[in-house]
Design an enzyme around this catalytic site. Structure first.
Site, PDB file in Angstrom:
ATOM      1  CG  ASP A   4      -2.281   0.384   1.057  1.00 49.75           C
ATOM      2  OD1 ASP A   4      -2.483   1.500   0.560  1.00 49.75           O
ATOM      3  OD2 ASP A   4      -3.189  -0.401   1.403  1.00 49.75           O
ATOM      4  CG  ASP A   6      -4.840   5.467   1.148  1.00 49.90           C
ATOM      5  OD1 ASP A   6      -5.657   4.570   1.418  1.00 49.90           O
ATOM      6  OD2 ASP A   6      -4.869   6.597   1.684  1.00 49.90           O
ATOM      7  CD  GLU A  19      -9.097   4.200  -1.315  1.00 51.22           C
ATOM      8  OE1 GLU A  19      -9.966   3.836  -0.518  1.00 51.22           O
ATOM      9  OE2 GLU A  19      -8.288   5.099  -1.048  1.00 51.22           O
ATOM     10  CG  HIS A  35      -9.108  -1.755   4.584  1.00 50.35           C
ATOM     11  ND1 HIS A  35      -8.886  -1.748   3.224  1.00 50.35           N
ATOM     12  CD2 HIS A  35      -8.634  -0.588   5.047  1.00 50.35           C
ATOM     13  CE1 HIS A  35      -8.300  -0.622   2.893  1.00 50.35           C
ATOM     14  NE2 HIS A  35      -8.122   0.105   3.963  1.00 50.35           N
ATOM     15  CG  ASP A  36     -11.478   1.692   3.686  1.00 49.44           C
ATOM     16  OD1 ASP A  36     -10.986   1.635   4.828  1.00 49.44           O
ATOM     17  OD2 ASP A  36     -10.845   2.065   2.682  1.00 49.44           O
TER      18      ASP A  36
HETATM   19  C1  NOJ Z   1      -8.393   4.771   2.238  1.00 51.56           C
HETATM   20  C2  NOJ Z   1      -8.009   3.609   3.086  1.00 51.56           C
HETATM   21  O1  NOJ Z   1      -8.431   2.430   2.479  1.00 51.56           O
HETATM   22  C3  NOJ Z   1      -8.652   3.835   4.438  1.00 51.56           C
HETATM   23  O2  NOJ Z   1      -8.582   2.711   5.258  1.00 51.56           O
HETATM   24  C4  NOJ Z   1      -7.975   5.021   5.059  1.00 51.56           C
HETATM   25  O3  NOJ Z   1      -8.615   5.321   6.286  1.00 51.56           O
HETATM   26  C5  NOJ Z   1      -8.046   6.249   4.150  1.00 51.56           C
HETATM   27  N1  NOJ Z   1      -7.788   5.943   2.763  1.00 51.56           N
HETATM   28  C6  NOJ Z   1      -7.049   7.277   4.580  1.00 51.56           C
HETATM   29  O4  NOJ Z   1      -5.749   6.839   4.280  1.00 51.56           O
END
Ligand code: NOJ
Length: 540
Positions: free
Chosen positions: A103, A205, A268, A329-330
């Site tokens: 990441d 990210d 992302e 994971h989000d």
């Molecule tokens: C996206 C990530 O997947 C998430 O887990 C994170 O909190 C935010 N970006 C900030 O980095």
């Protein structure tokens, strides 16, 4: 018949698997997963049949956002292990014929990163301009109305130097200033550091956040906002994200990767289809795979999903490679969004659409979102916006390996509670159960990886209505496959007006139907999904 001679790269015909390192496997009994734990579980990933492992951040971090707040981009967080552990992991992943993706978090660092400590130390520090500092408005309020993704204003007042700094996420995650060329140089250098070690690519990210409007204009109100949503959604982030200057930056990152052989950039990006596909870049000069979150963001509705697949296929630039995701994971887990039965239909969809699938650890055994009592919530998104059920802890709970203590995840207290049903439903049990989600995943992966049509063939929509989606995957010179999915609990009947066909069901959520011959029509039970090997078919 001619055979398809096209060669595909590992990230085009392989499957990506996301490991959330805190929750995958603890090797040293501190209740938190670690790199040696991942090493122990490589045989599991290998037998599942995935090609690449993407690990969420493993770098030194105060863990305010569980690793997405980095204080040293070139190190390893001691609780996860050492650089020697990392080197061993990389070597063993490669020895097993797999790839490793890290990441990369270029939008922000931790406020404890030496860069920010310097930046906030004085207005004339050479690193001042590495972050985004602005004066207050005459009345002392923040420079504009921008909101933090994690709640509240995105601006934090610094008493010492009497300016605000910008943080799209937590106060402890100050945004880097990508309009400063030194920042770009520093991040590209970090990429080279890991690429030189041999990592196979990055998941970048928050890519669409990197550059902000040069005039710092207020974001407009979102007319669709309602108070079940995160407060961030009160505004439309049209000036704070997805700026035109982004594309030069993504291209610069890509050039770094292109200096090495076969390295991958996943980005992302949560944007509508037509904005998303712009991140492939002109002539595919930007991200290889801008993450496609359509299956996460759309309601579980056959018509809407069928249309979205076509829109996405239609919007892809020439030679851009598609990709699909159903969990990370989000986001709430697929099993908790659509239910256990439909999660299996989702698995067939994910693994039979055209393009690279990314699996989220535990989805292959149907893990659910685990309820976390309020006093145990750890995720800052949940803590900052209580009462909205926005905590991401439920989808980050420890992997359920077997029915030994704590599901084999740790020998001590796990950092986050486990699903209570772990002793009767876990990976070890599912591996021996032909009717389990794991067994379905494995059959799907085997078929996909064995059959060129399923792996890299074209996508041809055949039929969709309010219950079902059907399509054909086909590669020149290879057997074609028909996929029929019932996205509802009620039976439905597939009798397409546009094709005639005859074939054999090779994968079915109801395994007793596998090997059955079907011709021109198929009766589907509720929650059934299947793949038919087409021995004959033609448009009517
Ligand atoms: C996206 C990530 O997947 C998430 O887990 C994170 O909190 C935010 N970006 C900030 O980095």
């Amino acid at each position: 018949m001619s055979t398809d001679q096209k060669q595909y790269l590992w990230w085009q015909d392989g499957i990506i698997y996301q490991v959330y390192p805190r929750s995958f496997q603890d090797s040293n009994g501190d209740g938190i997963g670690d790199l040696q734990g991942i090493i122990q579980r490589l045989p599991y990933l290998q037998q599942l049949g995935i090609k690449a492992i993407w690990i969420s951040p493993i770098y030194p971090s105060p863990m305010a956002d569980f690793g997405y707040d980095i204080s040293d981009y070139k190190g390893i967080w001691p609780t996860f292990g050492t650089m020697a552990d990392f080197d061993q992991l990389l070597q063993q992943v490669h020895a097993a014929g797999m790839r490793l993706i890290l990441d990369l978090v270029p939008n922000h660092s931790s406020d404890e990163h030496p860069w920010f400590i310097e930046s906030r130390s004085s207005r004339d520090n050479p690193k001042r301009d590495w972050y985004i500092w602005k004066d207050a408005k005459p009345d002392g309020s923040p420079p504009n109305n921008w909101l933090s993704v994690f709640g509240g204003s995105a601006w934090e007042w610094d008493e010492k130097t009497k300016q605000y700094y910008y943080h799209a996420f937590l106060v402890k995650q100050p945004d880097l200033n990508w309009r400063n060329p030194e920042v770009e140089k520093a991040i590209l250098d970090i990429m080279r550091f890991w690429l030189d070690k041999g990592v196979d690519g990055f998941r970048v990210d928050a890519m669409w956040h990197l550059v902000k409007d040069a005039q710092w204009r207020d974001n407009p109100r979102n007319p669709e906002y309602n108070d079940t949503m995160a407060t961030y959604n009160q505004l439309l982030p049209v000036y704070s994200t997805d700026q035109p200057e982004m594309h030069g930056i993504v291209a610069a990152m890509r050039q770094v990767l292109d200096g090495y052989s076969e390295r991958l950039m996943i980005a992302e990006i949560y944007l509508p289809i037509h904005r998303l596909v712009a991140y492939y870049g002109v002539n595919n000069s930007e991200a290889h795979l801008p993450f496609n979150f359509l299956l996460i963001s759309l309601p579980w509705d056959a018509r809407q999903i069928a249309v979205a697949i076509d829109e996405y296929e239609g919007a892809l630039p020439t030679d851009a490679w598609p990709n699909w995701v159903i969990g990370n994971h989000d986001q709430p887990r697929i099993t908790s969004r659509v239910g256990r039965e439909q999660a299996l239909v989702a698995a067939i969809l994910l693994l039979t659409l055209r393009g690279t699938p990314t699996l989220y650890y535990g989805d292959e055994i149907g893990m659910i979102d685990v309820p976390i009592p309020p006093e145990e919530v750890q995720d800052p998104q949940g803590l900052n916006m209580p009462g909205k059920n926005l905590s991401r802890d439920p989808e980050r709970t420890p992997m359920l390996w077997d029915n030994s203590k704590n599901a084999g995840f740790t020998r001590s207290q796990p950092w986050l509670r486990l699903d209570r049903a772990w002793h009767r439903d876990n990976a070890a049990m599912q591996e021996n159960d032909f009717y389990s989600p794991f067994a379905l995943y494995r059959r799907l992966i085997q078929w996909r990886q064995r059959e060129p049509s399923l792996k890299t063939g074209s996508y041809r929509p055949v039929y969709s209505d309010h219950q079902m989606i059907a399509y054909i995957r086909e590669a020149p010179g290879h057997t074609a496959f028909l996929i029929v999915l019932n996205l509802t609990h009620r039976p439905c009947y597939f009798t397409p007006a546009t094709i005639s066909f005859k074939g054999v069901i090779v994968v079915d959520i109801l395994p007793e139907l596998e090997q059955i011959t079907v011709e021109n029509s198929i009766d589907l039970s509720g929650d059934e999904g299947l793949i038919v090997r087409l021995d004959e078919w033609k448009p009517k």
